[in-house]
Design an enzyme around this catalytic site. Structure first.
Site, PDB file in Angstrom:
ATOM      1  N   ARG A  38       0.828  -1.220   0.000  1.00  0.00           N
ATOM      2  CA  ARG A  38       0.000   0.000   0.000  1.00  0.00           C
ATOM      3  C   ARG A  38       0.857   1.263   0.000  1.00  0.00           C
ATOM      4  O   ARG A  38       0.485   2.263   0.613  1.00  0.00           O
ATOM      5  CB  ARG A  38      -0.972   0.003   1.191  1.00  0.00           C
ATOM      6  CG  ARG A  38      -1.812  -1.250   1.315  1.00  0.00           C
ATOM      7  CD  ARG A  38      -2.867  -1.358   0.247  1.00  0.00           C
ATOM      8  NE  ARG A  38      -3.986  -0.487   0.481  1.00  0.00           N
ATOM      9  CZ  ARG A  38      -5.103  -0.828   1.119  1.00  0.00           C
ATOM     10  NH1 ARG A  38      -5.256  -2.044   1.558  1.00  0.00           N
ATOM     11  NH2 ARG A  38      -6.071   0.026   1.280  1.00  0.00           N
ATOM     12  N   ARG A  51      -6.294  12.048  -5.851  1.00  0.00           N
ATOM     13  CA  ARG A  51      -7.588  11.389  -5.698  1.00  0.00           C
ATOM     14  C   ARG A  51      -8.716  12.412  -5.724  1.00  0.00           C
ATOM     15  O   ARG A  51      -9.764  12.160  -6.315  1.00  0.00           O
ATOM     16  CB  ARG A  51      -7.662  10.579  -4.411  1.00  0.00           C
ATOM     17  CG  ARG A  51      -8.892   9.682  -4.414  1.00  0.00           C
ATOM     18  CD  ARG A  51      -9.167   9.044  -3.089  1.00  0.00           C
ATOM     19  NE  ARG A  51      -9.361  10.040  -2.036  1.00  0.00           N
ATOM     20  CZ  ARG A  51      -9.779   9.774  -0.807  1.00  0.00           C
ATOM     21  NH1 ARG A  51     -10.030   8.532  -0.475  1.00  0.00           N
ATOM     22  NH2 ARG A  51      -9.925  10.720   0.073  1.00  0.00           N
ATOM     23  N   ASP A  88      -7.088  -2.075  -7.016  1.00  0.00           N
ATOM     24  CA  ASP A  88      -7.556  -2.669  -5.767  1.00  0.00           C
ATOM     25  C   ASP A  88      -7.871  -4.133  -6.007  1.00  0.00           C
ATOM     26  O   ASP A  88      -8.135  -4.537  -7.145  1.00  0.00           O
ATOM     27  CB  ASP A  88      -8.798  -1.936  -5.246  1.00  0.00           C
ATOM     28  CG  ASP A  88      -9.011  -2.229  -3.768  1.00  0.00           C
ATOM     29  OD1 ASP A  88      -8.356  -1.585  -2.940  1.00  0.00           O
ATOM     30  OD2 ASP A  88      -9.788  -3.146  -3.454  1.00  0.00           O
ATOM     31  N   TYR A 165     -15.271 -10.871   0.798  1.00  0.00           N
ATOM     32  CA  TYR A 165     -15.886  -9.572   0.484  1.00  0.00           C
ATOM     33  C   TYR A 165     -17.199  -9.746  -0.270  1.00  0.00           C
ATOM     34  O   TYR A 165     -18.169  -9.014  -0.051  1.00  0.00           O
ATOM     35  CB  TYR A 165     -14.933  -8.706  -0.348  1.00  0.00           C
ATOM     36  CG  TYR A 165     -13.842  -8.059   0.480  1.00  0.00           C
ATOM     37  CD1 TYR A 165     -14.116  -6.931   1.241  1.00  0.00           C
ATOM     38  CD2 TYR A 165     -12.557  -8.578   0.511  1.00  0.00           C
ATOM     39  CE1 TYR A 165     -13.133  -6.334   2.013  1.00  0.00           C
ATOM     40  CE2 TYR A 165     -11.562  -7.983   1.280  1.00  0.00           C
ATOM     41  CZ  TYR A 165     -11.857  -6.860   2.032  1.00  0.00           C
ATOM     42  OH  TYR A 165     -10.896  -6.273   2.796  1.00  0.00           O
TER      43      TYR A 165
HETATM   44  O1  CP3 Z   1       0.094   1.021  -3.224  1.00  0.00           O
HETATM   45  C1  CP3 Z   1      -0.394  -0.107  -3.381  1.00  0.00           C
HETATM   46  O2  CP3 Z   1      -0.140  -1.069  -2.627  1.00  0.00           O
HETATM   47  C2  CP3 Z   1      -1.252  -0.377  -4.596  1.00  0.00           C
HETATM   48  C3  CP3 Z   1      -2.637  -0.212  -4.446  1.00  0.00           C
HETATM   49  C4  CP3 Z   1      -3.513  -1.090  -3.576  1.00  0.00           C
HETATM   50  C5  CP3 Z   1      -4.702  -0.590  -2.990  1.00  0.00           C
HETATM   51  N1  CP3 Z   1      -5.366  -1.637  -2.438  1.00  0.00           N
HETATM   52  C6  CP3 Z   1      -5.123   0.815  -3.049  1.00  0.00           C
HETATM   53  C7  CP3 Z   1      -6.186   1.276  -2.142  1.00  0.00           C
HETATM   54  C8  CP3 Z   1      -3.442  -2.453  -3.275  1.00  0.00           C
HETATM   55  C9  CP3 Z   1      -2.353  -3.455  -3.603  1.00  0.00           C
HETATM   56  C10 CP3 Z   1      -4.634  -2.787  -2.562  1.00  0.00           C
HETATM   57  C11 CP3 Z   1      -4.961  -4.145  -2.125  1.00  0.00           C
HETATM   58  C12 CP3 Z   1      -6.103  -4.362  -1.224  1.00  0.00           C
HETATM   59  N2  CP3 Z   1      -7.316  -3.745  -1.194  1.00  0.00           N
HETATM   60  C13 CP3 Z   1      -6.137  -5.373  -0.235  1.00  0.00           C
HETATM   61  C14 CP3 Z   1      -5.039  -6.369  -0.001  1.00  0.00           C
HETATM   62  C15 CP3 Z   1      -3.938  -5.794   0.785  1.00  0.00           C
HETATM   63  C16 CP3 Z   1      -4.247  -5.753   2.241  1.00  0.00           C
HETATM   64  O3  CP3 Z   1      -4.207  -4.628   2.771  1.00  0.00           O
HETATM   65  O4  CP3 Z   1      -4.486  -6.803   2.810  1.00  0.00           O
HETATM   66  C17 CP3 Z   1      -7.379  -5.308   0.412  1.00  0.00           C
HETATM   67  C18 CP3 Z   1      -7.847  -6.189   1.548  1.00  0.00           C
HETATM   68  C19 CP3 Z   1      -8.133  -4.278  -0.211  1.00  0.00           C
HETATM   69  C20 CP3 Z   1      -9.525  -3.881   0.076  1.00  0.00           C
HETATM   70  C21 CP3 Z   1      -9.637  -2.448   0.403  1.00  0.00           C
HETATM   71  N3  CP3 Z   1      -9.491  -1.433  -0.504  1.00  0.00           N
HETATM   72  C22 CP3 Z   1      -9.923  -1.854   1.656  1.00  0.00           C
HETATM   73  C23 CP3 Z   1     -10.155  -2.650   2.927  1.00  0.00           C
HETATM   74  C24 CP3 Z   1      -9.945  -0.473   1.479  1.00  0.00           C
HETATM   75  C25 CP3 Z   1     -10.322   0.599   2.457  1.00  0.00           C
HETATM   76  C26 CP3 Z   1      -9.502   0.689   3.647  1.00  0.00           C
HETATM   77  C27 CP3 Z   1      -8.135   1.260   3.420  1.00  0.00           C
HETATM   78  O5  CP3 Z   1      -7.152   0.612   3.806  1.00  0.00           O
HETATM   79  O6  CP3 Z   1      -8.028   2.373   2.899  1.00  0.00           O
HETATM   80  C28 CP3 Z   1      -9.621  -0.230   0.130  1.00  0.00           C
HETATM   81  C29 CP3 Z   1      -9.474   1.095  -0.513  1.00  0.00           C
HETATM   82  C30 CP3 Z   1      -8.109   1.430  -1.017  1.00  0.00           C
HETATM   83  N4  CP3 Z   1      -7.357   0.645  -1.828  1.00  0.00           N
HETATM   84  C31 CP3 Z   1      -7.415   2.652  -0.788  1.00  0.00           C
HETATM   85  C32 CP3 Z   1      -6.202   2.556  -1.497  1.00  0.00           C
HETATM   86  C33 CP3 Z   1      -5.133   3.605  -1.623  1.00  0.00           C
HETATM   87  C34 CP3 Z   1      -7.914   3.821   0.022  1.00  0.00           C
HETATM   88  C35 CP3 Z   1      -9.029   4.473  -0.726  1.00  0.00           C
HETATM   89  C36 CP3 Z   1      -8.998   5.945  -0.626  1.00  0.00           C
HETATM   90  O7  CP3 Z   1      -8.230   6.581  -1.356  1.00  0.00           O
HETATM   91  O8  CP3 Z   1      -9.765   6.453   0.192  1.00  0.00           O
END
Ligand code: CP3
Length: 369
Positions: A38, A51, A88, A165
């Site tokens: 992330r 964003r 994502d 999910y």
């Molecule tokens: O930089 C990176 O790693 C690449 C981008 C990436 C995102 N999500 C961007 C994101 C990656 C590889 C993911 C994977 C992801 N998404 C996982 C697996 C990794 C892990 O953490 O276990 C999971 C479980 C998700 C599901 C998900 N997406 C959640 C639970 C959330 C919200 C909570 C949070 O951590 O922000 C997201 C949204 C998300 N995906 C954001 C980002 C940058 C935040 C959204 C925003 O900009 O508000």
């Protein structure tokens, strides 16, 4: 048809920094390769700015130029050894018609859930290059923008993690409906997992063809399974993904990260994954011993990745440096100074000061091998 030689499709620049790929092959490295799960995200003010220009998170994922921009942002600040596609894991369930949306402060949610045979029949057909063409466009665009700077990770969620999910309709603490199906209708859950796994394979194959140079499978909630169910409901599907990708693209390394899976490293070693990701609960010296024991008698070597507690980055620069030193001492305790990628044990959080992320990355590179 996908071809093994992925570089015939696009004319990409050769890699300037291949330290991370070398470590995965157990070759000598000058310093330890490092990246952060992330690494593009809300802890970076420039991410928040991009964003808000895009409007919302999914629009950002679908906007090729902006998805490329946010992938590059952490690489401008920190001396990272890999980039990761900005997208994502929930793009697959969204493309299957469940209707992904984000409620501020509540994480991801779906308009529809998948809990019955009738729900299953209503899923949209999934063809990665059609359903998620915006992801492949982002991969190719990022790879061009990188211009060989560092290798690019593509990724997907695992079948089990995506199924949680889809079945729960969002994040969950207890996986009530998913585990309910596991114990009451296991055949139906397997039908769902097999269907999602076929999509994952198609999706990762398409990302590789589009330019991804390494793959990570996020089994983020694998550790929620009981030990007797882990192989049947998660690991066997992950193993199938790795086997299929290896058949189609033998030169593309695959990392499998099962959060909470440290206790099952011996089991996890039973796949052709090049590397196993670890969360912060597992000492890296112990991990090396367990994996070596599990691989005994074969000539297979499995690298490890991880595993600093992301909360360490809330501490002082000195405490971060000290924690990194202890982690790397563990990783190299056997005396072998390769086969390891430094990372956090899970994603960096939105509350981290970017300067502390820089301390982490620099401390890894400063460690003398
Ligand atoms: O930089 C990176 O790693 C690449 C981008 C990436 C995102 N999500 C961007 C994101 C990656 C590889 C993911 C994977 C992801 N998404 C996982 C697996 C990794 C892990 O953490 O276990 C999971 C479980 C998700 C599901 C998900 N997406 C959640 C639970 C959330 C919200 C909570 C949070 O951590 O922000 C997201 C949204 C998300 N995906 C954001 C980002 C940058 C935040 C959204 C925003 O900009 O508000």
């Amino acid at each position: 048809m996908s071809m093994t030689n992925v570089n015939t499709t696009h004319n990409f620049a050769p890699l300037k920094n291949d330290r991370l790929l070398k470590a995965l092959r157990f070759e000598t490295v000058d310093v330890t390769p490092v990246w952060m799960m992330r690494q593009a995200g809300r802890y970076l003010p420039e991410y928040k700015a991009t964003r808000s220009e895009a409007g919302d998170f999914m629009s950002l994922c679908k906007d090729t130029a902006r998805a490329t921009e946010v992938t590059m942002q952490p690489l401008r600040r920190f001396d990272l050894d890999a980039a990761i596609l900005f997208s994502d894991i929930l793009t697959i369930p969204d493309a299957m018609g469940l209707g992904l949306y984000f409620e501020t402060g509540e994480g991801p949610k779906f308009k529809r859930t998948l809990r019955t045979e009738a729900d299953f029949k209503q899923l949209e057909p999934f063809i990665a290059n059609d359903s998620l063409s915006y992801v492949m466009d982002a991969v190719t665009s990022i790879r061009k923008e990188l211009n060989g700077l560092v290798p690019l990770f593509g990724f997907s969620g695992s079948a089990w993690t995506l199924a949680t999910y889809m079945i729960e309709g969002g994040s969950s603490k207890d996986y009530r409906f998913t585990k309910g199906l596991l114990y009451s209708k296991p055949e139906f859950l397997h039908q769902v997992l097999a269907h999602v796994n076929a999509a994952i394979i198609d999706y990762l194959d398409a990302q590789i063809v589009a330019g991804a140079q390494i793959i990570q499978l996020f089994d983020s909630w694998g550790g929620a399974l009981a030990h007797r169910q882990f192989v049947e409901f998660s690991h066997q599907y992950n193993k199938q993904v790795v086997a299929e990708l290896k058949k189609r693209h033998p030169d593309i390394p695959v990392v499998v990260f099962t959060k909470g899976g440290g206790l099952w490293l011996d089991v996890q070693a039973d796949s052709d994954a090049d590397c196993l990701g670890l969360d912060w609960t597992m000492p890296l010296d112990k991990a090396r011993v367990i994996i070596a024991e599990a691989n005994k008698g074969s000539n297979k070597r499995t690298a490890i990745q991880g595993n600093l507690d992301p909360a360490t980055l809330y501490g002082s620069p000195d405490s971060i440096r000290q924690a990194v030193k202890l982690m790397l001492d563990d990783a190299y305790a056997t005396g072998e100074k390769t086969g390891y990628i430094a990372n956090l044990g899970h994603g960096i959080t939105q509350w981290v000061d970017p300067d502390n992320a820089k301390v982490f990355v620099d401390a890894v590179h400063s460690y003398q091998l």
